[in-house]
Design an enzyme around this catalytic site. Sequence first.
Site, mmCIF file in Angstrom:
data_model
loop_
_atom_site.group_PDB
_atom_site.id
_atom_site.type_symbol
_atom_site.label_atom_id
_atom_site.label_comp_id
_atom_site.label_asym_id
_atom_site.label_seq_id
_atom_site.Cartn_x
_atom_site.Cartn_y
_atom_site.Cartn_z
ATOM 1 C CB CYS A 178 -4.947 -1.221 4.036
ATOM 2 S SG CYS A 178 -4.095 -1.102 5.636
ATOM 3 C CE LYS A 216 -7.425 1.788 3.358
ATOM 4 N NZ LYS A 216 -6.186 2.315 3.980
ATOM 5 C CD GLU A 225 -2.679 1.228 2.569
ATOM 6 O OE1 GLU A 225 -3.735 1.880 2.550
ATOM 7 O OE2 GLU A 225 -2.278 0.600 3.567
#
Length: 413
Positions: free
Chosen positions: A255, A218, A143
Amino acid sequence: MERTDGEETVVAENGTTSKDGSICGFDSLHRLLQASLTPQLFQEVSRILLGLNCGKEVEPIALPQPVKALSSEHDFDLQAFSFSADRESLRGPRIVRVGLIQNSVALLTTAPFLDQRRAIFQKLTPMIDAAGSSGVNVLCLQEAWTMPFAFCTREKKWCEFAEPIDGESTQFLQEFARKYNMVIVSPILERDVNHGETLWNTAVIIGNHGNIIGKHRKNHIPRVGDFNESTYYMEGNTGHPVFETAYGKIAVNICYGRHHPLNWLAFGLNGAEIVFNPSATVGELSEPMWPIEARNAAIANSYFVGSINRVGTEVFPNPFTSGDGNPQHADFGHFYGSSHFSAPDASCTPSLSRHKDGLLISDMDLNLCRQLKDKWGFRMTARYEVYADLLTRYVKQDFEPQVISDPLLHKNA
């Protein structure tokens, strides 16, 4: 382990102390156990901790000597393993070689931003070359790999690292994609020029011909401890895309999305065969969860998962606080690496080092995905209509939980 002067201190295997983030001087829990147990005990412990793939341990892969030489010269952990599937009568094997790269930053966070980015490019070049020279078909980076993970400082100057999806980092990786005929997943801080310079936490999917296949933003933004990233970007708007590549159908669960089971489910419903989880997370916050969530997702959704975590301690020039009562500090703690692969049959690889840069390679027969769907029938036995009904009611303002109380519960009152 204790913290001294903002750094992590551990007791090494020789009785001395080190500040490198290792576990008692060992790169990983797997290597600590291997050195501490008899071969027979270690084999049994590994069976329980890592599972069995088609009835046997996940097997190591022999890599070319020039690749091993790159690992030694540039001091990065290099491991490779193979997941097999049962042989089928009507389909041949669908073997894909996949790679994960974890790395620390290359310069201090006080260095000029351009120098920091270029230094990371330089640092990753031999690792990407090692992946390409090993025949990796799909490679995923960590990330926000182009920068320090500054999103918890709440300082806006770090926004300078943001770039459009066809920016400098994409152009850098496109050369490798073309050279090695390799799909590359590149998680960056995206600057959406067409929509008011909005920032997103984005994964760019680069095809094996160097083309941009697409992007995913995300879905879930953390607001826990230091990790309050909504100062920089908000929840993504790209849904749960699955990208059909020359080497299979891949997706990216960035994440914090790994903490949300429905996020994993949605990629599976869209047909993913490999889901990458590029992350940045520290030991005090999440390490007990790290080996569990992705592995559970692989089992529940019958796909492979590649989990990548950055490594090292990144110290920032200005101390910050988290609003959780802790004193101000200049780092988030140690990013513990430990990148690994999980398979739909509950087996997984050992992890990369907890404190060193690393490249993890895995051969995986994608036929295993359908074989596990057939075996367990999770898709067939799921009650999606029941879940859908609950969720439809839950998001409404007048929702009431389905709770049935014992009529005698409050009798005395």
